[in-house]
Design a protein around this motif. Structure first.
Motif, PDB file in Angstrom:
ATOM      1  N   LEU A 125       0.925  -1.064  -0.043  1.00 19.35           N
ATOM      2  CA  LEU A 125      -0.046   0.051   0.003  1.00 19.35           C
ATOM      3  C   LEU A 125       0.856   1.313  -0.137  1.00 19.35           C
ATOM      4  O   LEU A 125       1.515   1.323   0.839  1.00 19.35           O
ATOM      5  N   LYS A 126       0.982   2.069  -0.999  1.00 24.35           N
ATOM      6  CA  LYS A 126       1.874   3.237  -1.103  1.00 24.35           C
ATOM      7  C   LYS A 126       0.950   4.265  -0.713  1.00 24.35           C
ATOM      8  O   LYS A 126       1.486   5.518  -0.244  1.00 24.35           O
ATOM      9  N   TYR A 127      -0.322   4.639  -1.006  1.00 18.22           N
ATOM     10  CA  TYR A 127      -1.093   5.614  -0.565  1.00 18.22           C
ATOM     11  C   TYR A 127      -2.544   5.319  -0.278  1.00 18.22           C
ATOM     12  O   TYR A 127      -3.092   4.196  -0.746  1.00 18.22           O
ATOM     13  N   LEU A 128      -3.201   6.055   0.293  1.00 19.48           N
ATOM     14  CA  LEU A 128      -4.676   5.801   0.587  1.00 19.48           C
ATOM     15  C   LEU A 128      -5.435   7.091   0.410  1.00 19.48           C
ATOM     16  O   LEU A 128      -5.188   8.101   1.040  1.00 19.48           O
ATOM     17  N   LYS A 129      -6.440   6.972  -0.397  1.00 17.67           N
ATOM     18  CA  LYS A 129      -7.475   8.104  -0.625  1.00 17.67           C
ATOM     19  C   LYS A 129      -8.649   8.133   0.180  1.00 17.67           C
ATOM     20  O   LYS A 129      -9.216   7.104   0.147  1.00 17.67           O
ATOM     21  N   LEU A 130      -8.985   9.193   1.018  1.00 19.11           N
ATOM     22  CA  LEU A 130     -10.102   9.250   1.614  1.00 19.11           C
ATOM     23  C   LEU A 130     -10.813  10.476   1.360  1.00 19.11           C
ATOM     24  O   LEU A 130     -10.315  11.421   0.868  1.00 19.11           O
ATOM     25  N   TYR A 131     -12.203  10.258   1.302  1.00 19.33           N
ATOM     26  CA  TYR A 131     -13.010  11.343   0.892  1.00 19.33           C
ATOM     27  C   TYR A 131     -13.918  11.928   2.129  1.00 19.33           C
ATOM     28  O   TYR A 131     -14.520  11.042   2.750  1.00 19.33           O
ATOM     29  N   ALA A 132     -14.074  13.311   1.994  1.00 24.27           N
ATOM     30  CA  ALA A 132     -14.623  13.819   3.267  1.00 24.27           C
ATOM     31  C   ALA A 132     -15.625  14.873   2.922  1.00 24.27           C
ATOM     32  O   ALA A 132     -15.393  15.603   1.814  1.00 24.27           O
ATOM     33  N   SER A 133     -16.980  15.008   3.332  1.00 26.44           N
ATOM     34  CA  SER A 133     -17.967  16.127   2.897  1.00 26.44           C
ATOM     35  C   SER A 133     -18.008  17.150   4.059  1.00 26.44           C
ATOM     36  O   SER A 133     -18.408  18.107   3.518  1.00 26.44           O
ATOM     37  N   ASN A 134     -17.019  16.966   5.063  1.00 21.02           N
ATOM     38  CA  ASN A 134     -17.061  17.955   5.981  1.00 21.02           C
ATOM     39  C   ASN A 134     -15.279  18.176   6.392  1.00 21.02           C
ATOM     40  O   ASN A 134     -14.792  17.248   6.191  1.00 21.02           O
ATOM     41  N   GLY A 135     -15.290  19.378   6.822  1.00 13.13           N
ATOM     42  CA  GLY A 135     -13.960  19.545   7.433  1.00 13.13           C
ATOM     43  C   GLY A 135     -13.700  19.086   8.661  1.00 13.13           C
ATOM     44  O   GLY A 135     -14.644  18.629   9.281  1.00 13.13           O
ATOM     45  N   GLY A 136     -12.491  19.100   9.077  1.00 17.71           N
ATOM     46  CA  GLY A 136     -12.344  18.469  10.530  1.00 17.71           C
ATOM     47  C   GLY A 136     -10.795  17.477  10.491  1.00 17.71           C
ATOM     48  O   GLY A 136      -9.869  18.017   9.747  1.00 17.71           O
ATOM     49  N   ASN A 137     -10.830  16.477  11.481  1.00 18.63           N
ATOM     50  CA  ASN A 137      -9.612  15.712  11.214  1.00 18.63           C
ATOM     51  C   ASN A 137     -10.091  14.354  10.896  1.00 18.63           C
ATOM     52  O   ASN A 137     -10.986  13.851  11.305  1.00 18.63           O
ATOM     53  N   ILE A 138      -8.948  13.585  10.336  1.00 21.45           N
ATOM     54  CA  ILE A 138      -9.387  12.354   9.995  1.00 21.45           C
ATOM     55  C   ILE A 138      -8.112  11.389  10.047  1.00 21.45           C
ATOM     56  O   ILE A 138      -6.910  11.940  10.125  1.00 21.45           O
ATOM     57  N   LYS A 139      -8.344  10.274  10.481  1.00 24.10           N
ATOM     58  CA  LYS A 139      -7.197   9.283  10.634  1.00 24.10           C
ATOM     59  C   LYS A 139      -7.497   7.712  10.120  1.00 24.10           C
ATOM     60  O   LYS A 139      -8.816   7.288  10.381  1.00 24.10           O
ATOM     61  N   ALA A 140      -6.731   7.191   9.499  1.00 24.90           N
ATOM     62  CA  ALA A 140      -6.857   5.902   9.222  1.00 24.90           C
ATOM     63  C   ALA A 140      -5.885   4.917   9.426  1.00 24.90           C
ATOM     64  O   ALA A 140      -4.734   5.216   9.868  1.00 24.90           O
ATOM     65  N   VAL A 141      -6.320   3.777  10.053  1.00 24.16           N
ATOM     66  CA  VAL A 141      -5.586   2.673  10.683  1.00 24.16           C
ATOM     67  C   VAL A 141      -5.580   1.418   9.871  1.00 24.16           C
ATOM     68  O   VAL A 141      -6.523   1.222   9.515  1.00 24.16           O
ATOM     69  N   ILE A 142      -4.666   1.080   9.331  1.00 20.55           N
ATOM     70  CA  ILE A 142      -4.359  -0.513   8.849  1.00 20.55           C
ATOM     71  C   ILE A 142      -4.082  -1.694   9.756  1.00 20.55           C
ATOM     72  O   ILE A 142      -3.074  -1.407  10.266  1.00 20.55           O
ATOM     73  N   TYR A 143      -4.896  -2.649   9.583  1.00 19.71           N
ATOM     74  CA  TYR A 143      -4.750  -3.960  10.594  1.00 19.71           C
ATOM     75  C   TYR A 143      -4.530  -4.941   9.422  1.00 19.71           C
ATOM     76  O   TYR A 143      -5.137  -5.234   8.540  1.00 19.71           O
ATOM     77  N   ALA A 144      -3.792  -6.180   9.871  1.00 21.46           N
ATOM     78  CA  ALA A 144      -4.088  -7.344   9.217  1.00 21.46           C
ATOM     79  C   ALA A 144      -5.413  -7.908   9.581  1.00 21.46           C
ATOM     80  O   ALA A 144      -6.018  -7.810  10.482  1.00 21.46           O
ATOM     81  N   ASP A 145      -5.508  -8.922   8.670  1.00 24.66           N
ATOM     82  CA  ASP A 145      -6.866  -9.471   8.844  1.00 24.66           C
ATOM     83  C   ASP A 145      -6.496 -10.834   9.791  1.00 24.66           C
ATOM     84  O   ASP A 145      -5.500 -11.508   9.701  1.00 24.66           O
ATOM     85  N   SER A 146      -7.307 -11.040  10.817  1.00 28.30           N
ATOM     86  CA  SER A 146      -7.142 -12.154  12.004  1.00 28.30           C
ATOM     87  C   SER A 146      -8.492 -12.854  11.624  1.00 28.30           C
ATOM     88  O   SER A 146      -9.451 -12.844  12.721  1.00 28.30           O
ATOM     89  N   GLY A 147      -8.618 -13.775  10.688  1.00 28.82           N
ATOM     90  CA  GLY A 147      -9.935 -14.571  10.771  1.00 28.82           C
ATOM     91  C   GLY A 147     -11.236 -13.564  10.377  1.00 28.82           C
ATOM     92  O   GLY A 147     -12.251 -13.813  11.066  1.00 28.82           O
ATOM     93  N   GLY A 148     -11.024 -12.481   9.900  1.00 26.10           N
ATOM     94  CA  GLY A 148     -12.087 -11.544   9.615  1.00 26.10           C
ATOM     95  C   GLY A 148     -12.347 -10.590  10.761  1.00 26.10           C
ATOM     96  O   GLY A 148     -13.179  -9.656  10.674  1.00 26.10           O
TER      97      GLY A 148
END
Length: 74
Positions: A36-59
Motif C-alpha cells: 500500500l503506497k497511498y490511501l485516498k479518503l473522501y470527506a464531505s466536512n472539514g475536521g480531522n481524519i485518521k486511517a489505521v491499517i490492520y492485518a486480517d485475523s480471521g475476519g
C-alpha cells in the motif's frame, strides 16, 4: 509499474453528512497482495481524519500494520 487498487470502493458521489465528533468505521479487505503506497479518503466536512491499517485475523482486526498521524481536512 502502474498503481493497482488493492482495497476500497470507487468514489461516486457518496455523501454521509455527519455531525461534529462523529466516528465512522468501515472494513475493507484487500483484493490482492501488494504494498500500500497511498490511501485516498473522501470527506464531505472539514475536521480531522485518521486511517489505521490492520492485518486480517480471521475476519477480525489483527496486528496493527500502519497508523499514520491524524490529518486536518478542509
Amino acid at each position: 509499474m502502474a498503481d493497482v487498487k488493492l482495497l476500497g470502493n470507487d468514489f461516486s458521489g457518496y455523501n454521509y453528512p455527519q455531525s461534529a465528533n462523529y466516528c465512522e468505521l468501515e472494513r475493507h479487505q484487500a483484493i490482492k497482495t501488494g504494498t500500500l503506497k497511498y490511501l485516498k479518503l473522501y470527506a464531505s466536512n472539514g475536521g480531522n481524519i485518521k486511517a489505521v491499517i490492520y492485518a486480517d485475523s480471521g475476519g477480525s482486526p489483527g496486528a496493527r500494520l500502519a497508523a499514520p498521524a491524524e490529518q486536518s481536512i478542509t
